[in-house]
Design a protein around this motif. Structure first.
Motif, PDB file in Angstrom:
ATOM      1  N   ARG A  16       0.828  -1.204   0.000  1.00 47.61           N
ATOM      2  CA  ARG A  16       0.000   0.000   0.000  1.00 47.61           C
ATOM      3  C   ARG A  16       0.865   1.256   0.000  1.00 47.61           C
ATOM      4  N   ALA A  17       1.926   1.230   0.760  1.00 46.82           N
ATOM      5  CA  ALA A  17       2.823   2.385   0.809  1.00 46.82           C
ATOM      6  C   ALA A  17       3.435   2.654  -0.561  1.00 46.82           C
ATOM      7  N   LEU A  18       3.802   1.566  -1.270  1.00 40.22           N
ATOM      8  CA  LEU A  18       4.379   1.732  -2.595  1.00 40.22           C
ATOM      9  C   LEU A  18       3.360   2.322  -3.558  1.00 40.22           C
ATOM     10  N   ARG A  19       2.117   1.868  -3.473  1.00 41.19           N
ATOM     11  CA  ARG A  19       1.095   2.407  -4.365  1.00 41.19           C
ATOM     12  C   ARG A  19       0.819   3.878  -4.084  1.00 41.19           C
ATOM     13  N   LEU A  20       0.832   4.259  -2.817  1.00 43.76           N
ATOM     14  CA  LEU A  20       0.606   5.661  -2.485  1.00 43.76           C
ATOM     15  C   LEU A  20       1.738   6.543  -2.997  1.00 43.76           C
ATOM     16  N   GLU A  21       2.951   6.016  -2.989  1.00 42.76           N
ATOM     17  CA  GLU A  21       4.061   6.769  -3.564  1.00 42.76           C
ATOM     18  C   GLU A  21       3.856   6.967  -5.063  1.00 42.76           C
ATOM     19  N   ARG A  22       3.324   5.940  -5.705  1.00 45.26           N
ATOM     20  CA  ARG A  22       3.042   6.073  -7.126  1.00 45.26           C
ATOM     21  C   ARG A  22       1.933   7.098  -7.366  1.00 45.26           C
ATOM     22  N   TRP A  23       0.922   7.100  -6.494  1.00 49.27           N
ATOM     23  CA  TRP A  23      -0.120   8.115  -6.609  1.00 49.27           C
ATOM     24  C   TRP A  23       0.468   9.515  -6.436  1.00 49.27           C
ATOM     25  N   ARG A  24       1.358   9.660  -5.476  1.00 44.65           N
ATOM     26  CA  ARG A  24       1.980  10.968  -5.250  1.00 44.65           C
ATOM     27  C   ARG A  24       2.718  11.424  -6.509  1.00 44.65           C
ATOM     28  N   ALA A  25       3.403  10.463  -7.173  1.00 44.56           N
ATOM     29  CA  ALA A  25       4.123  10.792  -8.402  1.00 44.56           C
ATOM     30  C   ALA A  25       3.166  11.225  -9.504  1.00 44.56           C
ATOM     31  N   LEU A  26       2.086  10.478  -9.663  1.00 39.56           N
ATOM     32  CA  LEU A  26       1.115  10.825 -10.697  1.00 39.56           C
ATOM     33  C   LEU A  26       0.518  12.207 -10.468  1.00 39.56           C
ATOM     34  N   LEU A  27       0.113  12.465  -9.236  1.00 40.97           N
ATOM     35  CA  LEU A  27      -0.585  13.714  -8.937  1.00 40.97           C
ATOM     36  C   LEU A  27       0.343  14.924  -8.964  1.00 40.97           C
ATOM     37  N   SER A  28       1.601  14.707  -8.621  1.00 41.51           N
ATOM     38  CA  SER A  28       2.550  15.821  -8.607  1.00 41.51           C
ATOM     39  C   SER A  28       3.250  16.004  -9.945  1.00 41.51           C
ATOM     40  N   GLY A  29       3.161  14.983 -10.812  1.00 41.37           N
ATOM     41  CA  GLY A  29       3.840  15.061 -12.098  1.00 41.37           C
ATOM     42  C   GLY A  29       5.319  14.791 -12.002  1.00 41.37           C
ATOM     43  N   THR A  30       5.740  14.029 -10.971  1.00 41.15           N
ATOM     44  CA  THR A  30       7.157  13.753 -10.749  1.00 41.15           C
ATOM     45  C   THR A  30       7.371  12.260 -10.605  1.00 41.15           C
ATOM     46  N   ASN A  31       8.265  11.686 -11.391  1.00 42.97           N
ATOM     47  CA  ASN A  31       8.608  10.282 -11.235  1.00 42.97           C
ATOM     48  C   ASN A  31       9.459  10.114  -9.982  1.00 42.97           C
ATOM     49  N   GLY A  84      -9.424  -1.308   0.072  1.00 39.24           N
ATOM     50  CA  GLY A  84      -9.709  -0.895   1.434  1.00 39.24           C
ATOM     51  C   GLY A  84      -9.992   0.595   1.490  1.00 39.24           C
ATOM     52  N   GLU A  85     -10.948   0.981   2.340  1.00 40.40           N
ATOM     53  CA  GLU A  85     -11.329   2.388   2.407  1.00 40.40           C
ATOM     54  C   GLU A  85     -10.183   3.258   2.894  1.00 40.40           C
ATOM     55  N   GLU A  86      -9.343   2.722   3.758  1.00 40.72           N
ATOM     56  CA  GLU A  86      -8.229   3.513   4.287  1.00 40.72           C
ATOM     57  C   GLU A  86      -7.310   3.973   3.157  1.00 40.72           C
ATOM     58  N   GLU A  87      -7.019   3.074   2.222  1.00 40.36           N
ATOM     59  CA  GLU A  87      -6.136   3.448   1.116  1.00 40.36           C
ATOM     60  C   GLU A  87      -6.810   4.455   0.195  1.00 40.36           C
ATOM     61  N   VAL A  88      -8.101   4.276  -0.057  1.00 41.04           N
ATOM     62  CA  VAL A  88      -8.815   5.222  -0.914  1.00 41.04           C
ATOM     63  C   VAL A  88      -8.847   6.602  -0.268  1.00 41.04           C
ATOM     64  N   ARG A  89      -9.069   6.649   1.048  1.00 39.08           N
ATOM     65  CA  ARG A  89      -9.028   7.940   1.751  1.00 39.08           C
ATOM     66  C   ARG A  89      -7.645   8.580   1.640  1.00 39.08           C
ATOM     67  N   ALA A  90      -6.604   7.755   1.711  1.00 41.32           N
ATOM     68  CA  ALA A  90      -5.239   8.281   1.612  1.00 41.32           C
ATOM     69  C   ALA A  90      -4.991   8.885   0.234  1.00 41.32           C
ATOM     70  N   VAL A  91      -5.537   8.246  -0.809  1.00 40.96           N
ATOM     71  CA  VAL A  91      -5.428   8.822  -2.149  1.00 40.96           C
ATOM     72  C   VAL A  91      -6.145  10.167  -2.178  1.00 40.96           C
ATOM     73  N   GLY A  92      -7.313  10.243  -1.538  1.00 41.67           N
ATOM     74  CA  GLY A  92      -8.044  11.503  -1.480  1.00 41.67           C
ATOM     75  C   GLY A  92      -7.251  12.601  -0.814  1.00 41.67           C
ATOM     76  N   ALA A  93      -6.527  12.245   0.253  1.00 38.80           N
ATOM     77  CA  ALA A  93      -5.702  13.242   0.942  1.00 38.80           C
ATOM     78  C   ALA A  93      -4.588  13.749   0.033  1.00 38.80           C
ATOM     79  N   LEU A  94      -3.956  12.831  -0.716  1.00 35.57           N
ATOM     80  CA  LEU A  94      -2.906  13.243  -1.648  1.00 35.57           C
ATOM     81  C   LEU A  94      -3.458  14.165  -2.721  1.00 35.57           C
ATOM     82  N   TYR A  95      -4.641  13.829  -3.242  1.00 32.98           N
ATOM     83  CA  TYR A  95      -5.244  14.667  -4.273  1.00 32.98           C
ATOM     84  C   TYR A  95      -5.601  16.044  -3.708  1.00 32.98           C
ATOM     85  N   ARG A  96      -6.171  16.064  -2.493  1.00 33.06           N
ATOM     86  CA  ARG A  96      -6.521  17.352  -1.879  1.00 33.06           C
ATOM     87  C   ARG A  96      -5.283  18.220  -1.678  1.00 33.06           C
ATOM     88  N   GLU A  97      -4.218  17.615  -1.218  1.00 34.41           N
ATOM     89  CA  GLU A  97      -2.978  18.376  -1.013  1.00 34.41           C
ATOM     90  C   GLU A  97      -2.442  18.932  -2.324  1.00 34.41           C
TER      91      GLU A  97
END
Length: 598
Positions: A16-31, A84-97
């Motif tokens: 899950r941590a690895l996927r969230l890092e990938r989400w952060r990359a996608l949303l920020s535009g940074t590999n 899991g809802e926890e991971e989806v919420r975490a994606v939401g937090a990354l998008y909001r930020e």
């Protein structure tokens, strides 16, 4: 690939941590890593990635404990079920930020700047989609294809669309083809006649193998998610191992049931299929299948059944499918290992495309070329095994689709006249400008021409008819003569002696009772010894050419030919003629024609 990466492992905190890092990359535009997501693809699709944007908007609202709309709940629930809802919420937090930085580039700006206090209802999504259709239509990885390519044996994909598929990692192919009312001046689309539509996996050709950089097993499999009105189906094929270059491999069907069908339903409109090519270990397949089904549920929550009721895929359906596939491709970038996914492509089709497949052997080829990413080059072959699509009276088709022998000529649009060849049950004369050709309708080939009228109809020398023919028809009961019309004049011409029998004369004198000023189109009435149809504007008459009297009319074309009411075929026809081998008349207009039963 590493082992031990089944569903349980993919739900571990580390995964899950690895996927969230990938989400952060996608949303920020940074590999963030060399093994990370293709951010450039996500950014490139951002301006039209509407469904992805609405889903991210809903995740941020979930994280903010906002009251979700019904649409938002249906969008989030499938992935909450798998991730899991926890991971989806975490994606939401990354998008909001990332929204707070005002630099979200992976979704349309209309979504990125929408207040999180505002949810999305179905009508909000559809309105936004309609606004984006011009942008979606200009995307290089959306190809709108004439079904005639299926008849002519060419690949569905050209060089441009193949390159765009590789560049974006996904794409959509939409087939044209005409349905009742689907013309420039048309009203609402009409329902067709239901038929059993069935598409099956056939085989695939490996031009360049993927290879497995992690040292695991090299396995190829395919997934499909299909939709039509009242129908949805997903499937994953069995895997094919030890794939090598320049070899063709059969596809053995669904991994659980063995069924080769990936689309199988009674169709009364059009359908879609989203096909993905994978290279992955067995341990990943179960995980990806669960994700794939969840993502399909997300897309299904937005299914607008009216988009599937037309006999051809509409521009809005192309856009709907495109934004769905774009979302799938973006989310896969955040969830997959780098060497798992190859390409995803969506296909929108109707009876015209399926009819071409049925008529010409059933097989269609689809290119999956990801060599730019080092992910191989494959050609998928699918087979249509359903019933012949039944297109109701009043349905029109592109001339280029239904008359493949005319390919490469100017006679695929804007015909001036058509005429059955006297003494032949199969041949037709087609006229355009100062040229004509002779066409064998059953054999679908040009027999003679294109040639100049002046050079091949010597009896017309020194008349205006060598410059063009407005309408033509076989003389009823004659094995040698045709009527030719130009302006307010006509001639009766013997094609055997190559001489004018009657005329040039004014139509009003040679056809007493006909008050038309000019003739748009004419046709002998099929299997009738005396009668012909004459068309002008939105009117027609049925005329006894032997006894020189009107049988019926003048009537409106819509009244006498009710299936064309409300279509462009209800006025100003280009040409008409009897359909060889059928109790029907061909009507031509612009680049389209229809066969109307009499």
């Amino acid at each position: 690939m590493s082992e031990g990466t089944g569903i349980d492992a993919q739900r571990s905190p580390e995964a899950r941590a690895l996927r969230l890092e990938r989400w952060r990359a996608l949303l920020s535009g940074t590999n963030v890593t060399a093994d990370g997501p293709r951010v450039d693809r996500a950014v490139r699709s951002g301006p039209v990635n509407l469904l992805m944007g609405v889903w991210l908007h809903a995740t941020a609202r979930l994280e903010q404990e906002a009251e979700l709309t019904g649409l938002e709940r249906s969008l989030l629930e499938p992935l909450c079920r798998v991730l899991g809802e926890e991971e989806v919420r975490a994606v939401g937090a990354l998008y909001r930020e990332q929204r707070e930085t005002r630099s979200v580039t992976v979704v349309p700006q209309s979504v990125a700047f929408r207040s999180l206090a505002e949810g999305y209802e179905p009508e909000d999504f559809r309105s936004a989609l309609v606004e984006l259709l011009p942008l979606i239509g200009a995307m290089p990885n959306l190809a709108v294809v004439d079904p005639a390519v299926l008849a002519q044996g060419r690949s569905v994909d050209d060089e441009r669309s193949t390159a765009a598929l590789g560049e974006y990692g996904y794409g959509v192919t939409g087939f044209t083809g005409e349905a009742p009312g689907q013309t420039e001046h048309s009203g609402p689309p009409r329902a067709g006649t239901s038929f059993r539509a069935r598409l099956e996996w056939d085989s695939f050709y490996c031009k360049k193998a993927v290879g497995d950089q992690w040292g695991g097993r090299d396995e190829i499999y395919w997934t499909a998610a299909c939709n039509a009105a009242g129908y949805g189906h997903t499937t994953r094929t069995a895997e094919t191992g030890a794939v090598t270059e320049e070899e063709t491999y059969p596809i053995h069907g669904d991994h659980a049931t063995g069924s080769k069908a990936f689309f199988d339903t009674t169709l009364n409109g059009c359908g879609t299929a989203v096909i993905t090519l994978w290279e992955a270990d067995q341990s990943h397949a179960e995980w990806y299948e669960a994700l794939g089904e969840a993502l399909q549920d997300v897309v299904d929550s937005l299914k607008y059944h009216d988009l599937f009721l037309s006999l051809i895929p509409s521009t809005e359906l192309f856009g709907y499918l495109y934004t769905g596939v774009s979302m799938l491709a973006t989310i896969w970038e955040s969830l997959r290992n780098k060497d798992d996914l190859v390409l995803t492509r969506g296909i929108a089709f109707g009876p015209a495309a399926l009819g071409m497949m049925h008529q010409y052997g059933g097989v269609a080829s689809w290119t999956f070329d990801a060599t730019a990413d080092g992910m191989g080059h494959f050609t998928l072959y699918t087979r249509y095994t359903g019933e012949e699509p039944v297109v109701p009276p009043g349905s029109s088709t592109l001339i280029s689709s239904g008359w493949p022998g005319l390919a490469g000529t100017a006679f695929t649009s804007d015909l001036d006249a058509a005429c059955n060849v006297p003494g032949s049950s199969n041949h037709l004369y087609l006229f355009k400008g100062n040229e004509y050709l002779r066409y064998d309708a059953p054999a679908e080939e040009v027999v003679a021409g294109p040639k100049s009228i002046a050079g091949s109809w010597p009896g017309l020398a020194d008349t205006a008819f060598t410059s063009g023919i407005d309408a033509a028809c076989q003389v009823p009961g004659s094995s040698t003569d045709v009527y030719l019309f130009r302006g307010t004049w006509y001639v009766r011409y013997n094609v055997s002696t190559e001489k004018i029998v009657t005329g040039p004369s004014l139509t009003m004198f040679g056809w007493p009772g006909v008050s038309f000023i000019g003739t748009d189109a004419a046709s002998a009435v099929p299997d009738h010894p005396k009668d012909v149809y004459l068309f002008r504007g939105d009117q027609y008459v049925r005329y006894n050419a032997v006894d020189n009297k009107i049988v019926n009319g003048p009537w409106s074309i819509s009244a006498g030919w009710p299936s064309v009411e409300g279509t462009a075929f209800s006025y100003a026809l280009s040409a008409a003629c009897s359909a060889p081998g059928h109790e029907a008349v061909y009507l031509f207009k612009g680049d389209r024609y229809l066969r109307y039963p009499i």
